[in-house]
Design an enzyme around this catalytic site. Structure first.
Site, PDB file in Angstrom:
ATOM      1  N   ASP A   1      33.184 -49.853  39.334  1.00  0.00           N
ATOM      2  CA  ASP A   1      33.431 -50.004  37.612  1.00  0.00           C
ATOM      3  C   ASP A   1      34.782 -49.713  37.507  1.00  0.00           C
ATOM      4  OD1 ASP A   1      30.039 -48.948  37.135  1.00  0.00           O
ATOM      5  OD2 ASP A   1      30.515 -50.795  37.169  1.00  0.00           O
TER       6      ASP A   1
ATOM      7  N   LEU B   1      24.384 -52.005  33.263  1.00  0.00           N
ATOM      8  CA  LEU B   1      25.475 -52.110  33.014  1.00  0.00           C
ATOM      9  C   LEU B   1      26.374 -52.621  34.316  1.00  0.00           C
ATOM     10  CD1 LEU B   1      28.117 -51.326  31.329  1.00  0.00           C
ATOM     11  CD2 LEU B   1      27.858 -48.867  31.990  1.00  0.00           C
ATOM     12  N   SER B   2      27.260 -53.690  34.263  1.00  0.00           N
ATOM     13  CA  SER B   2      28.255 -53.752  35.250  1.00  0.00           C
ATOM     14  C   SER B   2      27.607 -54.122  36.572  1.00  0.00           C
ATOM     15  CB  SER B   2      29.226 -52.480  35.415  1.00  0.00           C
ATOM     16  OG  SER B   2      30.195 -52.943  36.349  1.00  0.00           O
ATOM     17  N   ALA B   3      27.886 -53.235  37.749  1.00  0.00           N
ATOM     18  CA  ALA B   3      27.051 -53.724  38.782  1.00  0.00           C
ATOM     19  C   ALA B   3      25.260 -53.621  38.794  1.00  0.00           C
ATOM     20  CB  ALA B   3      27.322 -52.597  40.165  1.00  0.00           C
TER      21      ALA B   3
END
Length: 400
Positions: free
Chosen positions: A57, A233-235
């Protein structure tokens, strides 16, 4: 090899498209390892360690990173791609958290008074994962909705719960929330391995572990099987997209914050490319039968870690076979970000896809608490809106 020589070699590898080798070289430099001399290798043949570098991230909003003067001088004039690789190399090798003064979130930041936050584990042939389960104070055995929350890289269930404050919203709505924890042995930055083909398929790899944790909670607690949801979130968001594509018989809706579409990448080079410039619409890998899962997407238009185009690609993947009408709403959080909210409705007028484009926001959970990492308190409140969207949807009644 001197620091500047290492950076020049990494620059050359980057220009030739050898992003994996360039990242590994920079990781060696940041670890303080003695890097191989450039003259001792044939062109483009730096030895790999056998482990893929991690996709990570953005630097958390509390991180202060110090780079040595030689490295700072050497990178200041290098292409933006190399600087991005350097950032990823630092975080992927464990240096992303160096010098952080953050203390672990306290219990009042994670769970409201009277509720419980319980540790558990799940194992299957693909491995094992720990998790934390939030049980609201009003749970007395009645069937409740269940939300699966997948954290971003370098995060933990406690950190993610504190940053999103999902437990506090779930307490008001009386929902169970489970936070699977990625192991550093599976990915050294604790990223979910969304970019590996083996972890994009139903019944295999990490999807089987996440689905297994979901089903274990459904066995151990009273859960409404038609109201089970997954977000991240994100990954973790990319992993949530995979879960929606491959287990649409299990999850009634999906929430994706700063993530990527299922199949946007299948290896490290394509992952870097998708994060940098936006992947294609992705592909559904061994999906479940039936219509696409209702999906809500949040993405900051200043995100330089996962390109904002990825939010559009997620919706393209979801809407590909669905006829919808589009409604666009614009708003502004007092003292915070402006946003554009696009709602896609089906023939009955029900909103089945939502896209929140948050203007001026970067790679962080919108409306989150500074008690956790990767948060932007300036809103809008992604947690409240995500759970609202979830509870508007349920799986269709199963025949038989």
């Amino acid at each position: 090899m001197l620091n500047q020589d290492i950076v020049r070699e990494a620059t050359r590898l980057t220009r030739e498209g050898q992003l994996v080798e360039a990242t590994l070289l920079l990781q060696r430099l940041l670890r303080g390892d003695s890097a191989p001399d450039a003259t001792s290798h044939t062109r483009g043949s730096i030895a790999l360690t056998g482990r893929e570098p991690t996709i990570i991230d953005a630097t958390a909003n509390t991180i202060e990173e110090t780079v040595g003067p030689d490295l700072a001088r050497a990178t200041s004039a290098q292409p933006g791609m190399l600087r991005t690789l350097l950032d990823r190399a630092k975080e992927g090798s464990g240096f992303g958290m160096r010098g952080v003064k953050r203390t672990p979130p306290s219990t009042p930041d994670i769970v409201p008074e009277g509720a419980r936050f319980i540790e558990g584990t799940y194992s299957n042939p693909a491995g094992s994962r720990a998790y934390k389960l939030f049980v609201p104070s009003r749970y007395q055995g009645q069937p409740l909705p269940l939300v699966v929350m997948l954290h971003g890289c370098t995060q933990s269930p406690d950190d993610f719960a504190a940053g999103t404050r999902m437990n506090f919203i779930a307490e008001k709505q009386t929902c169970l929330v489970v936070y699977p924890a990625q192991r550093s042995e599976a990915n050294q930055a604790k990223c979910w391995n969304w970019f590996r083909t083996a972890d994009q398929q139903r019944g295999r790899g990490e999807p089987s572990l996440i689905a297994g944790i979901t089903r274990q909670i459904m066995r151990d607690y009273s859960v409404d099987p038609k109201r089970v949801y997954v977000g991240g979130l994100s990954a973790g968001a990319a992993a949530a997209a995979i879960m929606g594509a491959t287990y649409n018989d299990l999850y009634a809706a999906v929430g994706i914050h700063s993530g990527l579409a299922c199949g946007a990448a299948t290896d490290m080079p394509s992952a870097f490319a998708a994060m940098r410039q936006g992947g294609g619409p992705g592909r559904r890998v061994i999906p479940g039968d039936g219509p696409p899962v209702p999906t809500i997407v949040f993405h900051g238009d200043r995100d330089i870690t996962v390109h904002p185009n990825n939010g559009d690609r997620i919706l393209e993947q979801s809407i590909r076979t669905t006829s919808t009408q589009k409604q666009v709403h614009r708003g502004h959080v007092t003292g915070g970000h402006a946003y554009t909210r696009t709602i896609h409705t089906d023939a009955s007028g029900r909103g089945i896809f939502e896209h929140w484009n948050i203007h001026g926001a970067g790679h962080a959970w919108s409306g989150g608490s500074p008690a956790g990492s990767y948060t932007d308190p300036r809103g809008p409140d992604a947690t409240r809106e995500m759970l609202r969207f979830f509870l508007e949807h349920s799986l269709p009644q199963q025949q038989g």
